[in-house]
Design a protein around this motif. Structure first.
Motif, PDB file in Angstrom:
ATOM      1  N   ASN A  88       4.960  88.810  19.390  1.00 30.54           N
ATOM      2  CA  ASN A  88       3.684  89.143  18.756  1.00 30.54           C
ATOM      3  C   ASN A  88       2.785  89.784  19.813  1.00 30.54           C
ATOM      4  O   ASN A  88       2.631  89.237  20.911  1.00 30.54           O
ATOM      5  N   TYR A  89       2.188  90.928  19.482  1.00 30.93           N
ATOM      6  CA  TYR A  89       1.390  91.678  20.459  1.00 30.93           C
ATOM      7  C   TYR A  89      -0.102  91.379  20.380  1.00 30.93           C
ATOM      8  O   TYR A  89      -0.877  91.906  21.178  1.00 30.93           O
ATOM      9  N   SER A  90      -0.510  90.531  19.467  1.00 27.34           N
ATOM     10  CA  SER A  90      -1.928  90.196  19.326  1.00 27.34           C
ATOM     11  C   SER A  90      -2.413  89.376  20.526  1.00 27.34           C
ATOM     12  O   SER A  90      -1.769  88.400  20.931  1.00 27.34           O
ATOM     13  N   LEU A  91      -3.565  89.759  21.091  1.00 28.58           N
ATOM     14  CA  LEU A  91      -4.155  88.990  22.180  1.00 28.58           C
ATOM     15  C   LEU A  91      -4.435  87.565  21.720  1.00 28.58           C
ATOM     16  O   LEU A  91      -4.151  86.595  22.427  1.00 28.58           O
ATOM     17  N   GLY A  92      -4.976  87.426  20.495  1.00 28.30           N
ATOM     18  CA  GLY A  92      -5.287  86.095  19.969  1.00 28.30           C
ATOM     19  C   GLY A  92      -4.063  85.228  19.838  1.00 28.30           C
ATOM     20  O   GLY A  92      -4.098  84.026  20.152  1.00 28.30           O
ATOM     21  N   VAL A  93      -2.954  85.795  19.383  1.00 26.93           N
ATOM     22  CA  VAL A  93      -1.727  85.017  19.256  1.00 26.93           C
ATOM     23  C   VAL A  93      -1.216  84.589  20.624  1.00 26.93           C
ATOM     24  O   VAL A  93      -0.720  83.468  20.794  1.00 26.93           O
ATOM     25  N   ASN A  94      -1.341  85.436  21.628  1.00 22.19           N
ATOM     26  CA  ASN A  94      -0.873  85.061  22.957  1.00 22.19           C
ATOM     27  C   ASN A  94      -1.758  83.989  23.591  1.00 22.19           C
ATOM     28  O   ASN A  94      -1.273  83.159  24.360  1.00 22.19           O
ATOM     29  N   ILE A  95      -3.042  83.985  23.269  1.00 21.25           N
ATOM     30  CA  ILE A  95      -3.891  82.847  23.645  1.00 21.25           C
ATOM     31  C   ILE A  95      -3.402  81.589  22.924  1.00 21.25           C
ATOM     32  O   ILE A  95      -3.322  80.501  23.507  1.00 21.25           O
ATOM     33  N   PHE A  96      -3.037  81.761  21.644  1.00 18.60           N
ATOM     34  CA  PHE A  96      -2.514  80.652  20.836  1.00 18.60           C
ATOM     35  C   PHE A  96      -1.216  80.107  21.425  1.00 18.60           C
ATOM     36  O   PHE A  96      -1.002  78.884  21.454  1.00 18.60           O
ATOM     37  N   PHE A  97      -0.347  80.984  21.919  1.00 17.01           N
ATOM     38  CA  PHE A  97       0.882  80.538  22.583  1.00 17.01           C
ATOM     39  C   PHE A  97       0.555  79.612  23.761  1.00 17.01           C
ATOM     40  O   PHE A  97       1.186  78.578  23.960  1.00 17.01           O
ATOM     41  N   THR A  98      -0.438  80.015  24.554  1.00 15.40           N
ATOM     42  CA  THR A  98      -0.828  79.224  25.724  1.00 15.40           C
ATOM     43  C   THR A  98      -1.420  77.883  25.307  1.00 15.40           C
ATOM     44  O   THR A  98      -1.102  76.834  25.886  1.00 15.40           O
ATOM     45  N   LEU A  99      -2.275  77.909  24.285  1.00 15.78           N
ATOM     46  CA  LEU A  99      -2.859  76.675  23.752  1.00 15.78           C
ATOM     47  C   LEU A  99      -1.773  75.753  23.206  1.00 15.78           C
ATOM     48  O   LEU A  99      -1.806  74.528  23.419  1.00 15.78           O
ATOM     49  N   ASN A 100      -0.779  76.331  22.531  1.00 19.03           N
ATOM     50  CA  ASN A 100       0.320  75.551  21.970  1.00 19.03           C
ATOM     51  C   ASN A 100       1.080  74.810  23.060  1.00 19.03           C
ATOM     52  O   ASN A 100       1.392  73.617  22.925  1.00 19.03           O
ATOM     53  N   ARG A 101       1.385  75.512  24.147  1.00 22.07           N
ATOM     54  CA  ARG A 101       2.122  74.859  25.235  1.00 22.07           C
ATOM     55  C   ARG A 101       1.282  73.757  25.882  1.00 22.07           C
ATOM     56  O   ARG A 101       1.813  72.694  26.247  1.00 22.07           O
ATOM     57  N   TYR A 102      -0.009  73.999  26.030  1.00 22.18           N
ATOM     58  CA  TYR A 102      -0.890  72.994  26.643  1.00 22.18           C
ATOM     59  C   TYR A 102      -0.967  71.734  25.772  1.00 22.18           C
ATOM     60  O   TYR A 102      -0.852  70.609  26.272  1.00 22.18           O
ATOM     61  N   LEU A 103      -1.139  71.931  24.459  1.00 19.95           N
ATOM     62  CA  LEU A 103      -1.201  70.782  23.557  1.00 19.95           C
ATOM     63  C   LEU A 103       0.129  70.036  23.547  1.00 19.95           C
ATOM     64  O   LEU A 103       0.150  68.793  23.521  1.00 19.95           O
ATOM     65  N   ALA A 104       1.237  70.774  23.594  1.00 18.11           N
ATOM     66  CA  ALA A 104       2.552  70.128  23.596  1.00 18.11           C
ATOM     67  C   ALA A 104       2.723  69.221  24.812  1.00 18.11           C
ATOM     68  O   ALA A 104       3.290  68.124  24.705  1.00 18.11           O
ATOM     69  N   LYS A 105       2.240  69.669  25.976  1.00 20.52           N
ATOM     70  CA  LYS A 105       2.323  68.834  27.178  1.00 20.52           C
ATOM     71  C   LYS A 105       1.575  67.516  26.979  1.00 20.52           C
ATOM     72  O   LYS A 105       2.037  66.449  27.409  1.00 20.52           O
ATOM     73  N   ILE A 106       0.418  67.578  26.341  1.00 19.88           N
ATOM     74  CA  ILE A 106      -0.345  66.360  26.059  1.00 19.88           C
ATOM     75  C   ILE A 106       0.410  65.461  25.085  1.00 19.88           C
ATOM     76  O   ILE A 106       0.579  64.256  25.296  1.00 19.88           O
ATOM     77  N   MET A 107       0.917  66.063  23.993  1.00 20.65           N
ATOM     78  CA  MET A 107       1.529  65.285  22.921  1.00 20.65           C
ATOM     79  C   MET A 107       2.896  64.735  23.298  1.00 20.65           C
ATOM     80  O   MET A 107       3.430  63.870  22.599  1.00 20.65           O
ATOM     81  N   ASN A 108       3.466  65.218  24.409  1.00 20.74           N
ATOM     82  CA  ASN A 108       4.715  64.644  24.901  1.00 20.74           C
ATOM     83  C   ASN A 108       4.570  63.154  25.160  1.00 20.74           C
ATOM     84  O   ASN A 108       5.539  62.391  25.043  1.00 20.74           O
ATOM     85  N   ASN A 109       3.360  62.713  25.479  1.00 28.60           N
ATOM     86  CA  ASN A 109       3.103  61.313  25.821  1.00 28.60           C
ATOM     87  C   ASN A 109       2.783  60.438  24.609  1.00 28.60           C
ATOM     88  O   ASN A 109       2.528  59.242  24.765  1.00 28.60           O
ATOM     89  N   TYR A 110       2.834  61.032  23.406  1.00 30.62           N
ATOM     90  CA  TYR A 110       2.450  60.289  22.201  1.00 30.62           C
ATOM     91  C   TYR A 110       3.534  60.430  21.135  1.00 30.62           C
ATOM     92  O   TYR A 110       3.403  61.212  20.184  1.00 30.62           O
ATOM     93  N   PRO A 111       4.610  59.659  21.263  1.00 27.92           N
ATOM     94  CA  PRO A 111       5.767  59.806  20.370  1.00 27.92           C
ATOM     95  C   PRO A 111       5.515  59.375  18.931  1.00 27.92           C
ATOM     96  O   PRO A 111       6.376  59.616  18.068  1.00 27.92           O
ATOM     97  N   SER A 112       4.387  58.748  18.654  1.00 23.23           N
ATOM     98  CA  SER A 112       4.088  58.371  17.267  1.00 23.23           C
ATOM     99  C   SER A 112       3.778  59.588  16.398  1.00 23.23           C
ATOM    100  O   SER A 112       3.740  59.486  15.172  1.00 23.23           O
ATOM    101  N   TYR A 113       3.573  60.758  17.026  1.00 20.48           N
ATOM    102  CA  TYR A 113       3.290  61.979  16.285  1.00 20.48           C
ATOM    103  C   TYR A 113       4.562  62.810  16.110  1.00 20.48           C
ATOM    104  O   TYR A 113       5.206  63.170  17.094  1.00 20.48           O
ATOM    105  N   ASP A 114       4.899  63.064  14.846  1.00 20.34           N
ATOM    106  CA  ASP A 114       5.971  64.029  14.596  1.00 20.34           C
ATOM    107  C   ASP A 114       5.359  65.432  14.575  1.00 20.34           C
ATOM    108  O   ASP A 114       4.144  65.588  14.434  1.00 20.34           O
ATOM    109  N   ILE A 115       6.214  66.442  14.696  1.00 24.51           N
ATOM    110  CA  ILE A 115       5.732  67.818  14.842  1.00 24.51           C
ATOM    111  C   ILE A 115       6.432  68.699  13.812  1.00 24.51           C
ATOM    112  O   ILE A 115       7.658  68.648  13.670  1.00 24.51           O
ATOM    113  N   ARG A 116       5.659  69.502  13.098  1.00 23.21           N
ATOM    114  CA  ARG A 116       6.233  70.484  12.184  1.00 23.21           C
ATOM    115  C   ARG A 116       5.384  71.746  12.232  1.00 23.21           C
ATOM    116  O   ARG A 116       4.287  71.753  12.803  1.00 23.21           O
TER     117      ARG A 116
END
Length: 238
Positions: free
Chosen positions: A102-130
């Protein structure tokens, strides 16, 4: 800069307008009706080709562009089983290829935000992801390349998730991606973390194709004069 367009649908037209507005020349336009133009002097004069076609035609478009020594900015998704061939051409034959799901600047910011949130949520296994993604009825691949990139960003950072799966979560280690095709929706992607007590979600909603088209032209400008396999991380330096 001289730009060739491969694929002249809605995205091709939008890219053409933005490229001209930024002072570039469109020297060749190749669509389904004139594939012989890959051999033309006009196409070979391009500094870069911007390609938005179909999953079935993409890899042959890249091969023919490489044969003409024209660097490629690729916007088609759904062809990634040929990625090793493209990377080999860049590494061993000196070809130039820029790929983004995806070439959108906003989507690439979203990619970065997604990875950051995933690092946090790695520590909280009670949350499933879809995930859920929605696109226009003309989109041929499912899930979208953007959805796959988002899923890979989660899998890299959440130890309990190993694969993505279309529509269903066959195992607890899967991320289910639900795909919707309706109307003329440019693209909506949502990551959902859900537990028994609450839901956390992040979402990107594209309003139109202009952000994608501008990003593709910016990628062409970045690619001009460079060699090798390139991506948005190189250009944006996130």
């Amino acid at each position: 800069m001289n730009i060739a367009l491969i694929g002249y649908g809605k995205m091709g037209h939008e890219i053409e307008k933005i490229a001209i507005s930024r002072g570039h020349n469109i020297v060749s336009i190749i669509d389904v009706n004139n594939p012989e133009d890959f051999e033309s002097a006009a196409f070979k004069s391009a500094d870069v080709a911007i390609e938005f076609s179909t999953p079935d035609s993409a890899i042959n478009n890249y091969r023919r562009s490489f044969a003409a020594n024209v660097p490629v900015v690729a916007g088609t998704t759904g062809w990634l089983d040929h990625m090793d061939e493209v990377k080999k051409a860049c590494a061993e034959e000196g070809k130039t290829f820029f790929y983004a799901s995806n070439y959108s600047l906003g989507v690439n910011i979203f990619f970065t935000l997604n990875r950051y949130l995933a690092k946090i949520m790695n520590n909280y296994p009670s949350y499933d992801i879809r995930m859920e993604e929605t696109h226009h009825i003309h989109k041929l691949d499912a899930p979208s390349g953007t959805a796959i990139t988002l899923a890979e960003g989660i899998i890299e950072n959440v130890e309990r998730k190993e694969n993505w799966n279309l529509e269903t979560e066959e195992k607890e280690s899967d991320i289910a991606i639900h795909c919707i095709r309706e109307g003329e929706v440019p693209g909506i992607h949502e990551i959902i973390y859900e537990s028994e007590v609450d839901t956390i979600s992040i979402k990107h909603d594209s309003k139109n194709r202009k952000g994608l088209a501008l990003g593709a032209v910016l990628a062409a400008e970045f690619t001009n004069g460079k060699k090798g396999f390139l991506g948005m991380k190189d250009m944006l330096n996130f």
